[in-house]
Design a protein around this motif. Structure first.
Motif, PDB file in Angstrom:
ATOM      1  N   ALA A 177      38.865 -81.581  -0.130  1.00  0.00           N
ATOM      2  CA  ALA A 177      39.157 -80.703  -1.396  1.00  0.00           C
ATOM      3  C   ALA A 177      40.541 -80.082  -1.474  1.00  0.00           C
ATOM      4  N   LEU A 178      40.753 -79.463  -0.171  1.00  0.00           N
ATOM      5  CA  LEU A 178      42.125 -78.680  -0.044  1.00  0.00           C
ATOM      6  C   LEU A 178      43.135 -79.690  -0.308  1.00  0.00           C
ATOM      7  N   GLN A 179      43.054 -81.019   0.326  1.00  0.00           N
ATOM      8  CA  GLN A 179      44.103 -82.039  -0.046  1.00  0.00           C
ATOM      9  C   GLN A 179      44.342 -82.239  -1.400  1.00  0.00           C
ATOM     10  N   ALA A 180      43.397 -82.634  -2.056  1.00  0.00           N
ATOM     11  CA  ALA A 180      43.220 -83.029  -3.407  1.00  0.00           C
ATOM     12  C   ALA A 180      43.900 -82.043  -4.250  1.00  0.00           C
ATOM     13  N   GLY A 181      43.508 -80.572  -4.060  1.00  0.00           N
ATOM     14  CA  GLY A 181      43.991 -79.624  -4.724  1.00  0.00           C
ATOM     15  C   GLY A 181      45.475 -79.746  -4.548  1.00  0.00           C
ATOM     16  N   LEU A 229      48.629 -80.232  -7.622  1.00  0.00           N
ATOM     17  CA  LEU A 229      49.532 -78.957  -7.731  1.00  0.00           C
ATOM     18  C   LEU A 229      50.784 -79.881  -7.720  1.00  0.00           C
ATOM     19  N   VAL A 230      50.950 -80.718  -6.800  1.00  0.00           N
ATOM     20  CA  VAL A 230      52.200 -81.396  -6.796  1.00  0.00           C
ATOM     21  C   VAL A 230      52.483 -82.240  -8.002  1.00  0.00           C
ATOM     22  N   LEU A 231      51.578 -83.110  -8.444  1.00  0.00           N
ATOM     23  CA  LEU A 231      51.653 -83.954  -9.460  1.00  0.00           C
ATOM     24  C   LEU A 231      51.928 -83.184 -10.887  1.00  0.00           C
ATOM     25  N   LYS A 232      51.093 -81.858 -10.919  1.00  0.00           N
ATOM     26  CA  LYS A 232      51.268 -81.293 -12.043  1.00  0.00           C
ATOM     27  C   LYS A 232      52.964 -80.521 -12.174  1.00  0.00           C
ATOM     28  N   ARG A 233      53.336 -80.080 -10.770  1.00  0.00           N
ATOM     29  CA  ARG A 233      54.646 -79.608 -11.075  1.00  0.00           C
ATOM     30  C   ARG A 233      55.746 -80.752 -11.228  1.00  0.00           C
TER      31      ARG A 233
END
Length: 64
Positions: free
Chosen positions: A26-30, A34-38
């Motif tokens: 879950a932490l890796q997915a989050g 965030l990287v893809l959103k940025r």
């Protein structure tokens, strides 16, 4: 012999391991979200520039 106690400990250990793996995933997915959103925010202006260039070229070709 207390076989039930051994099974309970194994089940608890299995639950702990599965929970730890789930939290890590879950932490890796989050983090990836965030990287893809940025990245998407950074690519927004590039997409607008691309659209502007395309429209200018298309308009130039129509005028000729």
């Amino acid at each position: 012999m207390n076989r039930k106690g051994d099974m309970d400990a194994a089940i608890i250990l299995l639950i702990v391991v599965i929970s730890a793996i789930s939290v890590i995933l879950a932490l890796q997915a989050g983090r990836r979200f965030l990287v893809l959103k940025r990245l998407n925010q950074n690519l927004g202006p590039i997409g607008e520039l691309e659209e502007t260039i395309y429209n200018e070229v298309l308009r130039h070709n129509i005028d000729n």
